[in-house]
Each structure stands twice: as C-alpha cells, then as structure tokens.
Design a protein around this motif. Structure first.
Motif, mmCIF file in Angstrom:
data_model
loop_
_atom_site.group_PDB
_atom_site.id
_atom_site.type_symbol
_atom_site.label_atom_id
_atom_site.label_comp_id
_atom_site.label_asym_id
_atom_site.label_seq_id
_atom_site.Cartn_x
_atom_site.Cartn_y
_atom_site.Cartn_z
ATOM 1 N N ILE A 391 0.829 -1.210 0.000
ATOM 2 C CA ILE A 391 0.000 0.000 0.000
ATOM 3 C C ILE A 391 0.864 1.261 0.000
ATOM 4 O O ILE A 391 0.414 2.323 0.416
ATOM 5 N N GLY A 392 2.091 1.149 -0.460
ATOM 6 C CA GLY A 392 2.981 2.302 -0.517
ATOM 7 C C GLY A 392 4.363 1.883 -0.960
ATOM 8 O O GLY A 392 4.632 0.704 -1.220
ATOM 9 N N GLU A 393 5.263 2.852 -1.043
ATOM 10 C CA GLU A 393 6.592 2.603 -1.577
ATOM 11 C C GLU A 393 7.629 2.268 -0.509
ATOM 12 O O GLU A 393 8.654 1.674 -0.810
ATOM 13 N N ARG A 394 7.376 2.617 0.728
ATOM 14 C CA ARG A 394 8.364 2.381 1.768
ATOM 15 C C ARG A 394 8.337 0.929 2.235
ATOM 16 O O ARG A 394 7.316 0.245 2.095
ATOM 17 N N PRO A 395 9.439 0.441 2.796
ATOM 18 C CA PRO A 395 9.467 -0.955 3.259
ATOM 19 C C PRO A 395 8.343 -1.289 4.229
ATOM 20 O O PRO A 395 7.765 -2.376 4.168
ATOM 21 N N GLU A 396 8.010 -0.356 5.122
ATOM 22 C CA GLU A 396 6.955 -0.620 6.094
ATOM 23 C C GLU A 396 5.564 -0.617 5.481
ATOM 24 O O GLU A 396 4.582 -0.990 6.140
ATOM 25 N N ASP A 397 5.451 -0.223 4.213
ATOM 26 C CA ASP A 397 4.160 -0.218 3.538
ATOM 27 C C ASP A 397 3.821 -1.560 2.907
ATOM 28 O O ASP A 397 2.749 -1.705 2.315
ATOM 29 N N LEU A 398 4.719 -2.534 3.007
ATOM 30 C CA LEU A 398 4.365 -3.906 2.655
ATOM 31 C C LEU A 398 3.753 -4.526 3.911
ATOM 32 O O LEU A 398 4.451 -4.926 4.831
ATOM 33 N N ARG A 399 2.426 -4.573 3.939
ATOM 34 C CA ARG A 399 1.707 -4.985 5.152
ATOM 35 C C ARG A 399 1.278 -6.446 5.078
ATOM 36 O O ARG A 399 0.934 -6.946 3.996
ATOM 37 N N VAL A 400 1.266 -7.107 6.215
ATOM 38 C CA VAL A 400 0.608 -8.414 6.301
ATOM 39 C C VAL A 400 -0.859 -8.187 5.965
ATOM 40 O O VAL A 400 -1.504 -7.272 6.498
ATOM 41 N N PHE A 401 -1.394 -9.013 5.062
ATOM 42 C CA PHE A 401 -2.753 -8.768 4.582
ATOM 43 C C PHE A 401 -3.755 -8.899 5.719
ATOM 44 O O PHE A 401 -3.818 -9.914 6.421
ATOM 45 N N ASP A 402 -4.551 -7.860 5.894
ATOM 46 C CA ASP A 402 -5.561 -7.782 6.942
ATOM 47 C C ASP A 402 -6.909 -7.601 6.254
ATOM 48 O O ASP A 402 -7.198 -6.544 5.687
ATOM 49 N N ALA A 403 -7.748 -8.633 6.285
ATOM 50 C CA ALA A 403 -9.017 -8.593 5.555
ATOM 51 C C ALA A 403 -9.921 -7.468 6.052
ATOM 52 O O ALA A 403 -10.508 -6.728 5.254
ATOM 53 N N GLU A 404 -10.028 -7.302 7.368
ATOM 54 C CA GLU A 404 -10.907 -6.264 7.905
ATOM 55 C C GLU A 404 -10.400 -4.869 7.572
ATOM 56 O O GLU A 404 -11.183 -3.995 7.184
ATOM 57 N N ALA A 405 -9.099 -4.657 7.697
ATOM 58 C CA ALA A 405 -8.543 -3.341 7.379
ATOM 59 C C ALA A 405 -8.727 -3.035 5.891
ATOM 60 O O ALA A 405 -9.024 -1.899 5.512
ATOM 61 N N PHE A 406 -8.571 -4.048 5.059
ATOM 62 C CA PHE A 406 -8.704 -3.855 3.611
ATOM 63 C C PHE A 406 -10.135 -3.496 3.235
ATOM 64 O O PHE A 406 -10.381 -2.521 2.513
ATOM 65 N N VAL A 407 -11.116 -4.257 3.727
ATOM 66 C CA VAL A 407 -12.509 -4.004 3.388
ATOM 67 C C VAL A 407 -12.971 -2.660 3.948
ATOM 68 O O VAL A 407 -13.653 -1.874 3.261
ATOM 69 N N ASP A 408 -12.611 -2.384 5.195
ATOM 70 C CA ASP A 408 -13.051 -1.126 5.802
ATOM 71 C C ASP A 408 -12.433 0.086 5.103
ATOM 72 O O ASP A 408 -13.004 1.179 5.117
ATOM 73 N N ALA A 409 -11.264 -0.087 4.499
ATOM 74 C CA ALA A 409 -10.630 1.018 3.781
ATOM 75 C C ALA A 409 -11.325 1.289 2.453
ATOM 76 O O ALA A 409 -11.290 2.416 1.946
ATOM 77 N N LEU A 410 -12.004 0.271 1.898
ATOM 78 C CA LEU A 410 -12.650 0.434 0.602
ATOM 79 C C LEU A 410 -14.084 0.936 0.712
ATOM 80 O O LEU A 410 -14.570 1.655 -0.166
ATOM 81 N N LEU A 411 -14.760 0.565 1.779
ATOM 82 C CA LEU A 411 -16.159 0.966 1.956
ATOM 83 C C LEU A 411 -16.246 2.255 2.767
ATOM 84 O O LEU A 411 -15.379 2.544 3.583
#
Length: 417
Positions: A391-411
């Motif tokens: 979700i970004g260019e920095r090393p810390e922006d490679l996140r462990v996939f979080d289903a709730e965080a992903f869905v809540d960010a889209l809706l």
C-alpha cells in the motif's frame, strides 16, 4: 536564494553609498554566512559532500572580499546593508517548513493499523466508486442494488463474484432483513469479509526447514525485486538469518538492484551476473545458505509473461534444481501480482500455479488508482492465501494482509461519507 541575486543595482554613486539601501550588495561576512561550506553546514542542509571533493576544515577562513567583489562586479570594500533590508518575504525559510510539507504525500509512511489502510486506499477505483453511493441512493430499493453491482464490476471484483454478492443481498432485501440502507451496507461488508477471511493467512516461516526457501514469481513489472527488498527488511527486523539469490538474470540491472537492497539491509546476496542460468544461481544460493546455517533464502526470478511457455518451463527447472539440494524446497512459492492489472491477474495466476504451484500471493500497488477488487476475484476463484499487500513505496508499507482493514478502507464509514 535566487532573489538575492535579482536585487536592483544602485542607479547612482550617491545611492550606492547609502548604508541602508535595499538594493545594495552584501559584505563578505554576510555572504560567507549565506553560503556555508563546512561539513556541519552541509549536513544541516541535508547536502552530501562528494568524496572527490576535499572537506573544508572546521575553522576555515572567510571568503576574501576581492573574490566576492569580482563575482558580483562591485568595488572591493563597497559598503553593504543588513541582510534584513532587502529580504524577499515571499520565500519561506527552510527551518520553518513543516515536515509534512517538505515531501510529497507518497513519501510519508502510512500510519499503523486500519487508519493507514484507509489513507492509502481511498484513491482506489473501489473506494471512489462507493464514495457517496449511499448518500446518492439512500432509499433501500433495486436501484441501490444496481448501483452497488455497477461499482463492484467497475472495481474488478468480477462478474461471478459480483453476481453472487448482489443476488444474496437481493434475496435478503426482499425477505425484509434490512431495515435501511445502513443495514444493507453492513451486510455487504460482512459478505466481502467472508470472501477474504479464508485467504487472509500470514506467511509462517518453518523453523525446521534449514533454510526456508521462498521463491518469488510473477510477470514483468509487478515489483518482485522491490517486494523481496521489503521482505528482507521485515525478516531482518525479526532477527532472522537471511540470504538473497539474484535469479533475475535477464532484466538489465536487476542483479544490481537486488544487491543494493541486500547492502541496505545487511543481507548477503548470491549472484552470477546478467544472462547467467537462473537455476544455477538458485542452486548455488541454496548450497551456500545450508553451509552458513541461514534461516531464510529468498530467490528472485525474471519476470515473464504467463503466455510464454518456454519461460514458464524455466520456472519448473528452477524448482527441480532446488529440489536436488532439498526435496522439500521451495517451501513457499510467492507470486507477486500488480493490483492495477485487473481481471488479467486471474489468467496470470492460473498459468503460474500450473507451472510451479503457487502457495501465497502478494498484491502490490494498491495505493493510488488501483481497482482493488481483483483481490476478491482471486480469493473466490483460487482460495490461495494472500500473504502481503503493498500500500505504498516504503518498506513498512508492505503490510501483512488484513481482511478487515482492507474491506473497511474500501467501503465508506457511514452512509454520508
């Protein structure tokens, strides 16, 4: 600083002699202060001194007045006013610049947790499609379902997954399970989470495998080498003994790019140079990792189109060569997928899975204008674990996939959002 040289010169000798004139020039002391040359001053302004240029001593002599006079075409000893007399008030001093304003938003690290996901994914097609949808159609009817269906298909959720979602919502709406549009939004969120929860499985490093071999695959340009570098940073922070194998021997500078990541993270890299046999690189790296007692070996591979059968067969060769050293290797075949690819990602995964048996996914480039819905399509059709999301260019922006965080960010958070 440019405004300093654009000041008007005195029109007459009499004007030039006025000590407080805003158009006059500066003294040697003021110019020396305005253009520091010490290493400390360079460091304060974030300027790196080239190695080929000798560093100035701490107590250097001020710039001679004759040199300054020659550069500014004035007479030596010309009187000069205070710097404040002709300051350009439109220029903001560097020390007063806000850290947030100093760099583009893309360079700022995403905040930890769900707020960071929403901040980075709000520009995706999925999020923008649902932005204001419920406020435009607050009434619970078929028109609202049609708008949701259009938004899902536009965001690359796919026809199959979208149809299943909409039909389920339609049946429940006719059964009067929803009191209002907010209840329907809550139900949609639950259905999307139900699609992703089975595949939201973090990567587990098997400590019994010595080393744990992680093979990365994917088509050209999805960000495999960059993903490896970010993974290396993550594993290094976890105090894991790590080694990288520069198996992308086809793309120019790919080996050098991986070596740069290794050097940055203090991780050894096994490489043979461009155009070397990728299977040979993987073989040497695995032997070296075993000899050193390395815990994790990440092997890079060249990007290839999923339609190129010859190159796809080469991946199979790499896997077979690794198994000559360790019958259980590779322990993880991680496929990197570009989040902007759309439905073509399904075809890519199908071909790579047939060639090497993909065991995990990394979906990159979800920030910006990525559609994002392809994640749901991948989860529904293949059920392969999604390990990480970029979700970004920095090393810390490679996140462990979080289903709730992903869905809540889209809706949207609320109907009026």
């Amino acid at each position: 600083m440019l405004s300093f040289f654009r000041r008007k010169k005195p029109q007459t000798p009499a004007d030039a002699a006025k000590p407080g004139d805003a158009g006059s020039h500066y003294s040697s002391e003021e110019l020396a202060a305005a253009f520091p040359a010490t290493p400390e001053a360079m460091a304060a302004n974030d300027v790196a001194a080239p190695e080929t240029i000798p560093q100035a001593p701490r107590d250097h002599e001020p710039v001679p007045a004759e040199v300054i006079a020659a550069a500014l075409d004035i007479e030596p000893g010309h009187p000069a006013p205070s710097l404040a007399a002709g300051r350009d008030e439109s220029v903001t001093p560097l020390a007063q610049t806000s850290p947030v304003e100093a760099g583009p938003a893309s360079e700022q690290a995403a905040a930890a947790g769900k707020p960071g996901w929403r901040e980075r994914l709000r520009g995706s097609t999925f999020a923008r499609s649902f932005n204001g949808l419920f406020s435009r159609h607050p009434k619970l009817d078929d028109d609202l379902l049609d708008e949701i269906e259009t938004a899902l298909i536009t965001a690359d959720v796919g026809v199959s997954a979208t149809t299943a979602l909409i039909e389920s919502l339609r049946k429940r709406m006719k059964a009067r399970e929803f009191a209002d549009a907010q209840a329907l939004l809550t139900a949609l969120r639950a259905d999307l989470l139900a699609m992703l929860h089975p595949v939201a499985q973090p990567l587990q490093i098997d400590t019994e495998a010595k080393p744990f071999v992680l093979l990365t695959v994917g088509v050209n340009g999805v960000g495999k080498t960059t993903t490896i570098g970010k993974l290396a940073k993550r594993f290094k922070d976890e105090n894991r003994a790590l080694m990288l194998a520069a198996g992308d021997t086809f793309r120019a500078a790919a080996v050098a790019q991986l070596q740069a990541w290794g050097e940055r993270n203090g991780v050894p890299v096994v490489a043979q140079g461009q155009n070397a046999d990728a299977a040979s690189v993987a073989f040497d790296a695995l032997q070296a990792a075993k000899a050193r007692g390395t815990q994790v070996l990440i092997a890079d591979t060249a990007g290839r189109l999923h339609t190129q059968q010859g190159l796809m067969a080469e991946l199979g060769k790499i896997k077979r060569v690794l198994q000559k050293v360790d019958a259980s290797a590779p322990h993880e075949v991680l496929m990197v997928i570009d989040g902007t690819t759309g439905q073509n990602a399904l075809s890519q995964l199908r071909q790579f899975h047939a060639a090497v048996g993909v065991t995990g996914l990394v979906v990159t480039k979800l920030d910006g204008t990525a559609k994002g819905g392809v994640v749901f399509a991948l989860a529904r059709e293949f059920g392969i674990p999604i390990r990480y999301a970029g979700i970004g260019e920095r090393p810390e922006d490679l996140r462990v996939f979080d289903a709730e965080a992903f869905v809540d960010a889209l809706l949207p958070e609320t109907l009026g959002a």
